[in-house]
Each structure stands twice: as C-alpha cells, then as structure tokens.
Design a protein around this motif. Structure first.
Motif, PDB file in Angstrom:
ATOM      1  N   PRO A   1       0.818  -1.224   0.000  1.00 13.64           N
ATOM      2  CA  PRO A   1       0.000   0.000   0.000  1.00 13.64           C
ATOM      3  C   PRO A   1       0.846   1.266   0.000  1.00 13.64           C
ATOM      4  O   PRO A   1       2.052   1.251   0.265  1.00 13.64           O
ATOM      5  CB  PRO A   1      -0.787  -0.113   1.320  1.00 13.64           C
ATOM      6  N   ASP A   2       0.192   2.381  -0.285  1.00 17.66           N
ATOM      7  CA  ASP A   2       0.843   3.687  -0.260  1.00 17.66           C
ATOM      8  C   ASP A   2       1.403   3.979   1.130  1.00 17.66           C
ATOM      9  O   ASP A   2       0.789   3.634   2.153  1.00 17.66           O
ATOM     10  CB  ASP A   2      -0.149   4.794  -0.620  1.00 17.66           C
TER      11      ASP A   2
ATOM     12  N   ALA B   1       8.447   5.838  -4.571  1.00 19.54           N
ATOM     13  CA  ALA B   1       7.937   7.025  -3.872  1.00 19.54           C
ATOM     14  C   ALA B   1       6.545   6.772  -3.311  1.00 19.54           C
ATOM     15  O   ALA B   1       6.209   7.248  -2.216  1.00 19.54           O
ATOM     16  CB  ALA B   1       7.917   8.211  -4.828  1.00 19.54           C
ATOM     17  N   ARG B   2       5.746   5.994  -4.032  1.00 18.46           N
ATOM     18  CA  ARG B   2       4.377   5.718  -3.584  1.00 18.46           C
ATOM     19  C   ARG B   2       4.355   4.949  -2.272  1.00 18.46           C
ATOM     20  O   ARG B   2       3.560   5.251  -1.360  1.00 18.46           O
ATOM     21  CB  ARG B   2       3.637   4.924  -4.676  1.00 18.46           C
ATOM     22  N   VAL B   3       5.230   3.935  -2.142  1.00 25.73           N
ATOM     23  CA  VAL B   3       5.176   3.092  -0.946  1.00 25.73           C
ATOM     24  C   VAL B   3       5.961   3.684   0.226  1.00 25.73           C
ATOM     25  O   VAL B   3       5.798   3.248   1.364  1.00 25.73           O
ATOM     26  CB  VAL B   3       5.680   1.660  -1.238  1.00 25.73           C
ATOM     27  N   LEU B   4       6.790   4.688  -0.035  1.00 23.70           N
ATOM     28  CA  LEU B   4       7.591   5.306   1.023  1.00 23.70           C
ATOM     29  C   LEU B   4       6.785   6.357   1.779  1.00 23.70           C
ATOM     30  O   LEU B   4       6.119   7.190   1.179  1.00 23.70           O
ATOM     31  CB  LEU B   4       8.827   5.980   0.429  1.00 23.70           C
ATOM     32  N   ALA B   5       6.914   6.333   3.096  1.00 24.70           N
ATOM     33  CA  ALA B   5       6.346   7.398   3.919  1.00 24.70           C
ATOM     34  C   ALA B   5       7.145   8.683   3.701  1.00 24.70           C
ATOM     35  O   ALA B   5       8.292   8.655   3.248  1.00 24.70           O
ATOM     36  CB  ALA B   5       6.395   7.000   5.393  1.00 24.70           C
ATOM     37  N   SER B   6       6.554   9.800   4.023  1.00 22.26           N
ATOM     38  CA  SER B   6       7.252  11.089   3.915  1.00 22.26           C
ATOM     39  C   SER B   6       8.520  11.052   4.755  1.00 22.26           C
ATOM     40  O   SER B   6       8.515  10.587   5.896  1.00 22.26           O
ATOM     41  CB  SER B   6       6.332  12.207   4.404  1.00 22.26           C
ATOM     42  N   GLY B   7       9.619  11.504   4.164  1.00 19.97           N
ATOM     43  CA  GLY B   7      10.898  11.461   4.861  1.00 19.97           C
ATOM     44  C   GLY B   7      11.588  10.114   4.803  1.00 19.97           C
ATOM     45  O   GLY B   7      12.656   9.936   5.392  1.00 19.97           O
ATOM     46  N   GLY B   8      10.979   9.157   4.090  1.00 21.80           N
ATOM     47  CA  GLY B   8      11.546   7.812   4.013  1.00 21.80           C
ATOM     48  C   GLY B   8      12.831   7.761   3.210  1.00 21.80           C
ATOM     49  O   GLY B   8      13.140   8.647   2.403  1.00 21.80           O
ATOM     50  N   VAL B   9      13.573   6.697   3.420  1.00 23.29           N
ATOM     51  CA  VAL B   9      14.900   6.530   2.831  1.00 23.29           C
ATOM     52  C   VAL B   9      14.858   5.504   1.704  1.00 23.29           C
ATOM     53  O   VAL B   9      14.191   4.472   1.807  1.00 23.29           O
ATOM     54  CB  VAL B   9      15.900   6.071   3.914  1.00 23.29           C
ATOM     55  N   LEU B  10      15.574   5.797   0.618  1.00 25.05           N
ATOM     56  CA  LEU B  10      15.815   4.843  -0.465  1.00 25.05           C
ATOM     57  C   LEU B  10      17.315   4.624  -0.542  1.00 25.05           C
ATOM     58  O   LEU B  10      18.082   5.588  -0.599  1.00 25.05           O
ATOM     59  CB  LEU B  10      15.291   5.397  -1.793  1.00 25.05           C
ATOM     60  N   ALA B  11      17.741   3.370  -0.562  1.00 29.66           N
ATOM     61  CA  ALA B  11      19.179   3.085  -0.619  1.00 29.66           C
ATOM     62  C   ALA B  11      19.463   1.828  -1.420  1.00 29.66           C
ATOM     63  O   ALA B  11      18.765   0.826  -1.296  1.00 29.66           O
ATOM     64  CB  ALA B  11      19.760   2.933   0.788  1.00 29.66           C
ATOM     65  N   GLY B  12      20.497   1.906  -2.232  1.00 29.72           N
ATOM     66  CA  GLY B  12      21.063   0.736  -2.884  1.00 29.72           C
ATOM     67  C   GLY B  12      22.340   0.337  -2.179  1.00 29.72           C
ATOM     68  O   GLY B  12      23.142   1.208  -1.809  1.00 29.72           O
ATOM     69  N   LEU B  13      22.521  -0.960  -1.949  1.00 29.58           N
ATOM     70  CA  LEU B  13      23.741  -1.486  -1.344  1.00 29.58           C
ATOM     71  C   LEU B  13      24.359  -2.479  -2.322  1.00 29.58           C
ATOM     72  O   LEU B  13      23.641  -3.288  -2.939  1.00 29.58           O
ATOM     73  CB  LEU B  13      23.461  -2.180  -0.012  1.00 29.58           C
ATOM     74  N   TRP B  14      25.669  -2.408  -2.457  1.00 30.77           N
ATOM     75  CA  TRP B  14      26.394  -3.319  -3.341  1.00 30.77           C
ATOM     76  C   TRP B  14      27.594  -3.889  -2.601  1.00 30.77           C
ATOM     77  O   TRP B  14      28.377  -3.135  -2.000  1.00 30.77           O
ATOM     78  CB  TRP B  14      26.902  -2.607  -4.594  1.00 30.77           C
ATOM     79  N   ASN B  15      27.746  -5.205  -2.634  1.00 26.34           N
ATOM     80  CA  ASN B  15      28.969  -5.828  -2.145  1.00 26.34           C
ATOM     81  C   ASN B  15      30.000  -5.816  -3.263  1.00 26.34           C
ATOM     82  O   ASN B  15      29.730  -6.314  -4.364  1.00 26.34           O
ATOM     83  CB  ASN B  15      28.710  -7.264  -1.691  1.00 26.34           C
TER      84      ASN B  15
END
Length: 259
Positions: free
Chosen positions: A98-99, A124-138
C-alpha cells in the motif's frame, strides 16, 4: 546497458538460485545501520530481495522487514531460509504494497536492474514522507593487488561494472536515482563505503563468481573456460591457494531521502 540485454542479465539468477543462496555474501551490518539511521521508522522493504542476503542482515538489526522479489526460484530460496519474513512476488516497477507503508526501501545488488523511470514513482508511492531509499552493493576491494589481478584475469563479463570498488565508484557517480516527479521528490544522493569480508576458498570463490549475471548468460563452453582460467589464477596465488582466506570487500551504499 540496453534494455533487452539488461532484462536478459537480470532474469538469469533464477537458474542458479541455490548456488546464489549458498555462495553470495551477506551485507555489512554497519552499512545497513547507516542506511536506516535516518529512516523515520522501522518498516523496511527489501526490494529485489533475491535469496534474502540483505533481508537477513536487516533482521539482525531488529527492524520490521518485508521482502519483494520477482524471480520464483530466488523467492523460494528466501522463503526457505527466512520463513518468518513476509515476502511477496513483485518487482520494483510494480510493488505489491500500500501507499506510504514503509519507512525505507533498500535494494542489495539489485538497483542497477530497476527501470527507474517506472520504479521511481512506485518507490515514492510506498515510502512514507521522509523515508529513505538506498542501494547497497557488495564489491571486492581492488586496492588489494591480487584482487585487481583477479579482475584482469576474469574479464569484464565475469567481474562486471559494479563488482569491484573502483568500478562501483565509477558506475554509481552517474547513477540515476529518482528525482522530481509528479509523485514525490528525492534529495541528493549520499555515497558511503563500509569494510566487509567473506571467508572463501579458491573453489568457493569460483562458485561465487559463477553466480554473476555475466557468467550465467555465457555460452557453456565460454563459461567453463572463464571459470577454469579463474581457478588456475587462484591456485597460483599464495593469498588464495592454501585453503581458506578472507576475501577483502566493502559494502558500498547510495542513499537518498523522499522529501
């Protein structure tokens, strides 16, 4: 990478799901802790979760994790290893949540496969306001001499553009993360690297490299020749020819915030 080639590579992992689960490393807990340190809450989506390598690291930090993975074989391995985790079939371009339902969206060795033109608004739709998006790579630490030599011996198909520290830095400098859209706006990305390692032998390192997309899509004869060349190199090096060793790695992170 053009769209058709990217699709072929990104869909190759299911053919080696069990080997991926056995041989791929987890992620540095310090990296995951840094990602989540600025999240507004404990609800985390592991997007493109694969066999659950990053999911397991997140669980160790005590957060509420939900996993989404498009490949049935990879998802089956995740559910076998982490049966208590809520997990769904889905993709970055079509997230079955959900959103505003999560405080962070993370992706382990997966974000470069996303079609960000479509995935950006979905994230962006599923993230709450102020939420974090991150990519991690080994990534392997090619500042170490034998690791740099391994990269040269292996070739770019086997050790690709995000598999070593220097190539990861180059690839992520210009990486497209969501910017302004009708859905939401994201801030400028931050980039950090965290020390990590994995215990390997020559044979298990070859098995790990064999789960990379560039190897999986090779014709069988070329794949066997490449892996044989890598095995011979590892057998010739004092750092890797005498049983178990620590593979020097880092977990690289690219983090942004939904404004």
């Amino acid at each position: 990478m053009e769209r058709g080639v990217r699709q072929r590579h990104s869909s190759s992992f299911g053919t080696a799901a069990a080997a991926y689960a056995e041989h791929r490393p987890d992620y540095a807990p310090t990296a995951a802790r840094w990602v989540l340190g600025s999240a507004p809450g404990p609800r985390v989506l592991d997007l493109g979760a694969g066999t659950g390598k990053l999911t397991g690291t997140l669980l160790g930090l005590g957060v509420d994790v939900v996993a989404v993975e498009p490949d049935p074989a990879m998802l089956a391995e995740l559910r076998r290893a982490l049966p208590a985790v809520r997990s769904f079939s889905g993709s970055a371009e079509s997230i079955p949540l959900p959103d505003a339902s999560v405080d962070a969206v993370v992706a382990g060795n997966a974000m470069h496969w996303f079609d960000m033109a479509v995935a950006g608004p979905e994230i962006a739709r599923v993230l709450a306001s102020g939420g974090v998006l991150a990519g991690l790579w080994n990534v392997m630490d090619d500042r170490i001499g034998w690791v740099a030599a391994l990269e040269r011996v292996s070739g770019r198909a086997a050790i690709g553009p995000r598999d070593t520290l220097s190539s990861w830095r180059t690839a992520t400098v210009g990486m497209h993360l969501p910017g302004s859209s009708a859905v939401a706006r994201f801030g400028s990305p931050e980039q950090r690297e965290f020390a990590h390692s994995q215990r390997r032998t020559a044979d298990t390192l070859v098995a790990t490299i064999a789960t990379r997309a560039g190897i999986l899509v090779m014709p069988e004869r070329e794949r066997e020749a490449t892996l044989s060349r890598i095995r011979e190199f590892l057998s010739s090096r004092p750092e890797t020819s005498r049983g178990e060793f620590s593979l020097p790695m880092l977990t690289g992170v690219l983090r942004t915030r939904r404004l």
